[in-house]
Design an enzyme around this catalytic site. Structure first.
Site, PDB file in Angstrom:
ATOM      1  N   CYS A 282     -21.867  65.159   7.475  1.00 19.23           N
ATOM      2  CA  CYS A 282     -22.202  65.039   8.892  1.00 19.23           C
ATOM      3  C   CYS A 282     -22.971  66.274   9.337  1.00 19.23           C
ATOM      4  O   CYS A 282     -22.606  67.389   8.965  1.00 19.23           O
ATOM      5  CB  CYS A 282     -20.910  64.915   9.689  1.00 19.23           C
ATOM      6  SG  CYS A 282     -21.160  64.761  11.469  1.00 19.23           S
ATOM      7  N   LEU A 283     -24.008  66.072  10.149  1.00 26.29           N
ATOM      8  CA  LEU A 283     -24.791  67.208  10.650  1.00 26.29           C
ATOM      9  C   LEU A 283     -23.910  68.153  11.482  1.00 26.29           C
ATOM     10  O   LEU A 283     -24.212  69.335  11.591  1.00 26.29           O
ATOM     11  CB  LEU A 283     -25.958  66.714  11.510  1.00 26.29           C
ATOM     12  CG  LEU A 283     -27.010  65.867  10.790  1.00 26.29           C
ATOM     13  CD1 LEU A 283     -28.061  65.389  11.780  1.00 26.29           C
ATOM     14  CD2 LEU A 283     -27.667  66.649   9.652  1.00 26.29           C
TER      15      LEU A 283
ATOM     16  N   GLY B 115     -28.313  59.535  10.464  1.00 30.67           N
ATOM     17  CA  GLY B 115     -28.024  59.040  11.801  1.00 30.67           C
ATOM     18  C   GLY B 115     -27.655  60.211  12.679  1.00 30.67           C
ATOM     19  O   GLY B 115     -27.407  61.315  12.180  1.00 30.67           O
TER      20      GLY B 115
ATOM     21  N   HIS C  63     -18.622  58.781  16.292  1.00 32.65           N
ATOM     22  CA  HIS C  63     -19.050  59.917  17.128  1.00 32.65           C
ATOM     23  C   HIS C  63     -18.971  59.562  18.606  1.00 32.65           C
ATOM     24  O   HIS C  63     -18.545  60.379  19.427  1.00 32.65           O
ATOM     25  CB  HIS C  63     -20.506  60.305  16.804  1.00 32.65           C
ATOM     26  CG  HIS C  63     -20.639  61.206  15.611  1.00 32.65           C
ATOM     27  ND1 HIS C  63     -20.028  62.435  15.531  1.00 32.65           N
ATOM     28  CD2 HIS C  63     -21.333  61.069  14.460  1.00 32.65           C
ATOM     29  CE1 HIS C  63     -20.336  63.004  14.382  1.00 32.65           C
ATOM     30  NE2 HIS C  63     -21.127  62.192  13.702  1.00 32.65           N
TER      31      HIS C  63
ATOM     32  N   HIS D 142     -19.718  55.426  10.925  1.00 23.27           N
ATOM     33  CA  HIS D 142     -19.720  56.882  11.135  1.00 23.27           C
ATOM     34  C   HIS D 142     -20.342  57.227  12.497  1.00 23.27           C
ATOM     35  O   HIS D 142     -19.781  58.024  13.256  1.00 23.27           O
ATOM     36  CB  HIS D 142     -20.496  57.552   9.990  1.00 23.27           C
ATOM     37  CG  HIS D 142     -20.608  59.037  10.105  1.00 23.27           C
ATOM     38  ND1 HIS D 142     -20.007  59.907   9.213  1.00 23.27           N
ATOM     39  CD2 HIS D 142     -21.254  59.826  11.007  1.00 23.27           C
ATOM     40  CE1 HIS D 142     -20.280  61.152   9.578  1.00 23.27           C
ATOM     41  NE2 HIS D 142     -21.044  61.137  10.662  1.00 23.27           N
ATOM     42  N   GLU D 143     -21.483  56.632  12.821  1.00 17.96           N
ATOM     43  CA  GLU D 143     -22.165  56.966  14.076  1.00 17.96           C
ATOM     44  C   GLU D 143     -21.374  56.474  15.286  1.00 17.96           C
ATOM     45  O   GLU D 143     -21.281  57.167  16.297  1.00 17.96           O
ATOM     46  CB  GLU D 143     -23.584  56.389  14.101  1.00 17.96           C
ATOM     47  CG  GLU D 143     -24.526  56.994  13.061  1.00 17.96           C
ATOM     48  CD  GLU D 143     -24.483  58.515  13.002  1.00 17.96           C
ATOM     49  OE1 GLU D 143     -24.344  59.180  14.046  1.00 17.96           O
ATOM     50  OE2 GLU D 143     -24.578  59.051  11.885  1.00 17.96           O
TER      51      GLU D 143
ATOM     52  N   GLN E 227     -23.645  64.662  19.510  1.00 15.70           N
ATOM     53  CA  GLN E 227     -23.973  65.724  18.554  1.00 15.70           C
ATOM     54  C   GLN E 227     -25.038  66.674  19.071  1.00 15.70           C
ATOM     55  O   GLN E 227     -25.270  67.717  18.471  1.00 15.70           O
ATOM     56  CB  GLN E 227     -24.434  65.110  17.223  1.00 15.70           C
ATOM     57  CG  GLN E 227     -23.311  64.398  16.494  1.00 15.70           C
ATOM     58  CD  GLN E 227     -23.810  63.875  15.159  1.00 15.70           C
ATOM     59  OE1 GLN E 227     -24.317  62.761  15.080  1.00 15.70           O
ATOM     60  NE2 GLN E 227     -23.700  64.679  14.112  1.00 15.70           N
TER      61      GLN E 227
HETATM   62 ZN    ZN Z   1     -21.905  62.627  11.841  1.00 18.68          ZN
END
Ligand code: ZN
Length: 191
Positions: free
Chosen positions: A102-103, A49, A148, A144-145, A54
């Protein structure tokens, strides 16, 4: 389509609360092409995701897609879903311990408590209303998304910092037991 630069932990944009979009904003070519780029960036980085913060754009847009993901081989597949102005409501207050990465937090994983069921309300990328429930590991991905978009990172929710580990240490010390737990969740919820 372009691949966008990913903001990593410490970038203030990751701590901003994302701004909602109007239907008019969403229909513009600029936002539609941004959504294409967001999806391309998620795929390029093999993320499950990605949220607009991000990639340095604090807008209420995120994308989720799990297709035999090499970063998370135990995650059940989930088709590409773009959420605009999403809201979550907890439908099952029971929690499970999810090992997240996480990215925006390179080479770190940690254990986070997530609800096993949430109802999602949002617009799709064209402004049509979406309303559905997700369970288990997939519910964890959605939480999680959405975090953000509220300026939160998974590290904020790691209750026991001793669970923080590199991806190599995860594979060495945690993967086997976590995969067992993950399989039980997938069996229970089908997601
Ligand atoms: Zn993340």
């Amino acid at each position: 389509m372009g691949i966008l630069k990913i903001a990593t932990i410490g970038e203030p944009v990751l701590r901003e609360i994302a701004h909602p979009l109007s239907q008019e904003d969403l229909q513009t070519p600029v936002i539609q092409s941004f959504i294409d780029d967001l999806i391309a960036t998620m795929r390029d980085a093999a993320g499950a995701g990605i949220a607009a913060n991000q990639v340095f754009r604090p807008l209420q847009i995120c994308a989720i897609c799990v297709e035999n993901n090499p970063r998370y081989p135990y995650k059940p597949n989930f088709p590409l879903t773009v959420l605009v102005n999403p809201e979550l409501e907890v439908t099952d207050p029971e929690t499970f311990r999810n090992f997240e990465g996480c990215l925006s937090v390179p080479n770190l994983r940690g254990e986070v408590e997530r609800y096993t069921g949430v109802h999602v309300r949002a617009w799709d990328r064209f402004g049509a209303a979406l309303s559905f429930e997700v369970r288990g590991l997939t519910a964890g991905t959605f939480q999680h998304e959405l975090d953000h978009l509220g300026g939160k990172l998974f590290v904020d929710r790691v209750a026991d910092p001793r669970t923080l580990c590199t991806w190599q240490a995860f594979e060495r010390y945690h993967q086997a037991s976590f995969v067992e737990r993950a399989k039980a969740l997938v069996q229970k919820y089908g997601q």
